[in-house]
Design an enzyme around this catalytic site. Structure first.
Site, short mmCIF file in Angstrom:
data_model
loop_
_atom_site.label_atom_id
_atom_site.label_comp_id
_atom_site.label_asym_id
_atom_site.label_seq_id
_atom_site.Cartn_x
_atom_site.Cartn_y
_atom_site.Cartn_z
N CYS A 1 36.38 59.66 -2.83
CA CYS A 1 36.48 58.64 -2.33
C CYS A 1 38.03 57.77 -3.03
O CYS A 1 38.53 57.50 -2.03
CB CYS A 1 35.55 58.02 -2.10
N CYS B 1 35.29 65.65 3.67
CA CYS B 1 33.95 64.79 4.61
C CYS B 1 35.24 63.95 6.17
O CYS B 1 34.27 63.38 6.38
CB CYS B 1 33.97 63.44 3.59
FE1 FES Z 1 34.07 60.48 2.42
FE2 FES Z 1 33.93 58.82 0.97
S1 FES Z 1 33.11 60.55 1.64
S2 FES Z 1 35.55 59.72 1.75
#
Ligand code: FES
Length: 122
Positions: free
Chosen positions: A102, A33
């Protein structure tokens, strides 16, 4: 999707910032991400007396960093190394399964900061 506690920590994150004279610093990222988390710790007599974080990331990443800082403040460095992402997620009344990764950032950032401290103080 998020618990009230997650939203509360997201909206009012604790311990945001940096420590100018940190005893240890850890920066970790999630390649998927692109989110990044940095933790600074201040250690005196093996006890974490202060901790600050900066997170460039999603709501769950910010809430878990905030909660993780609260959980390690006042703990020994050894106890901080025992902090797990599941304990952080539980303290926030849970995270949606797709957001569990996360919370891993928070665990890794705390561990990285403690390891940095230990490297510098051997
Ligand atoms: Fe990347 Fe939550 S989506 S840390």
């Amino acid at each position: 999707m998020y618990s009230e506690k997650v939203m509360e920590h997201f909206e009012n994150p604790r311990n945001v910032g940096e420590l100018a004279d940190a005893s240890g610093t850890g920066t970790v990222g999630n390649a998927k991400c692109g989110d990044i988390m940095k933790m600074d710790i201040q250690v005196e007599d093996d006890v974490i007396t202060d901790v600050k974080f900066k997170t460039f990331g999603c709501c769950a990443a910010i809430a878990t960093s905030s909660m993780a800082t609260e959980m390690v403040k006042g703990k020994t460095v050894k106890e901080a190394l025992e902090l797990t992402n599941t304990a952080v997620a539980e303290a926030l009344d849970g995270l949606p399964p797709v957001k569990m990764h996360c919370s891993l950032l928070a665990e890794q950032a705390i561990h990285a900061a403690v390891e940095d401290y230990q490297k510098k103080h051997q």
